[in-house]
Design a protein around this motif. Structure first.
Motif, PDB file in Angstrom:
ATOM      1  N   GLY A   1       0.801  -1.205   0.000  1.00 29.72           N
ATOM      2  CA  GLY A   1       0.000   0.000   0.000  1.00 29.72           C
ATOM      3  C   GLY A   1       0.835   1.256   0.000  1.00 29.72           C
ATOM      4  O   GLY A   1       1.917   1.299   0.598  1.00 29.72           O
ATOM      5  N   THR A   2       0.315   2.285  -0.654  1.00 36.47           N
ATOM      6  CA  THR A   2       0.970   3.589  -0.670  1.00 36.47           C
ATOM      7  C   THR A   2      -0.109   4.656  -0.472  1.00 36.47           C
ATOM      8  O   THR A   2      -1.177   4.585  -1.086  1.00 36.47           O
ATOM      9  CB  THR A   2       1.757   3.813  -1.981  1.00 36.47           C
ATOM     10  OG1 THR A   2       2.467   5.058  -1.912  1.00 36.47           O
ATOM     11  CG2 THR A   2       0.865   3.801  -3.218  1.00 36.47           C
ATOM     12  N   GLN A   3       0.158   5.583   0.408  1.00 40.02           N
ATOM     13  CA  GLN A   3      -0.835   6.585   0.794  1.00 40.02           C
ATOM     14  C   GLN A   3      -0.921   7.694  -0.252  1.00 40.02           C
ATOM     15  O   GLN A   3       0.096   8.280  -0.643  1.00 40.02           O
ATOM     16  CB  GLN A   3      -0.486   7.189   2.151  1.00 40.02           C
ATOM     17  CG  GLN A   3      -1.410   8.311   2.598  1.00 40.02           C
ATOM     18  CD  GLN A   3      -2.787   7.817   2.981  1.00 40.02           C
ATOM     19  OE1 GLN A   3      -2.924   6.834   3.712  1.00 40.02           O
ATOM     20  NE2 GLN A   3      -3.821   8.506   2.511  1.00 40.02           N
ATOM     21  N   VAL A   4      -2.144   7.995  -0.643  1.00 38.36           N
ATOM     22  CA  VAL A   4      -2.417   9.134  -1.517  1.00 38.36           C
ATOM     23  C   VAL A   4      -3.347  10.072  -0.767  1.00 38.36           C
ATOM     24  O   VAL A   4      -4.422   9.658  -0.320  1.00 38.36           O
ATOM     25  CB  VAL A   4      -3.071   8.688  -2.843  1.00 38.36           C
ATOM     26  CG1 VAL A   4      -3.537   9.904  -3.645  1.00 38.36           C
ATOM     27  CG2 VAL A   4      -2.089   7.856  -3.656  1.00 38.36           C
ATOM     28  N   THR A   5      -2.928  11.306  -0.603  1.00 39.96           N
ATOM     29  CA  THR A   5      -3.735  12.308   0.088  1.00 39.96           C
ATOM     30  C   THR A   5      -3.942  13.502  -0.834  1.00 39.96           C
ATOM     31  O   THR A   5      -2.967  14.086  -1.319  1.00 39.96           O
ATOM     32  CB  THR A   5      -3.068  12.768   1.384  1.00 39.96           C
ATOM     33  OG1 THR A   5      -2.831  11.634   2.225  1.00 39.96           O
ATOM     34  CG2 THR A   5      -3.950  13.756   2.125  1.00 39.96           C
TER      35      THR A   5
END
Length: 124
Positions: free
Chosen positions: A117-121
């Motif tokens: 997983g990689t966070q996108v904000t």
């Protein structure tokens, strides 16, 4: 077998990000590949998938015409180009490969291999 997602970050609404997902230990070159996402308090949802031969793609309605999935089998890597990002796109994005090579779809239960997983904000 490992899938490694990268490319997430913080971006303003209307901006773009490009996610990458590389495979190690196994190439998945003849498997479809997909991206899912999960926002806080929400269930994991399908984003996009691409067939092993790059001939077919599938998108969630919420991202159609804004996101583009592609792959480079020589690099065992799948990409998700995200344009015109909206605050509702904020989530952890996961790359995935299905249980069997023949599978190409949007159901999370059909995917057995997941990246971290990689966070996108996306800020408004």
């Amino acid at each position: 077998v490992q899938l490694q997602a990268s490319g997430g970050g913080l971006v303003q609404a209307g901006g773009s990000l490009r996610l990458s997902c590389s495979a190690s230990g196994r190439t998945f070159s003849n498997y479809a590949r997909a991206w899912f996402r999960q926002a806080p308090g929400e269930e994991r949802e399908f984003v996009a998938a691409i067939s092993y031969g790059n001939k077919n793609t599938l998108y969630a309605e919420s991202v159609k015409d804004r996101f583009t999935i592609s792959r480079d089998n020589r690099k065992s890597t799948v990409y998700l180009q995200m344009d015109s990002l909206k605050p509702e796109d904020t989530a952890v994005y996961y790359c995935a490969a299905p249980t069997r090579a023949i599978i190409f779809g949007s159901a999370a239960k059909e995917y057995a291999f997941w990246g971290q997983g990689t966070q996108v904000t996306v800020s408004s």
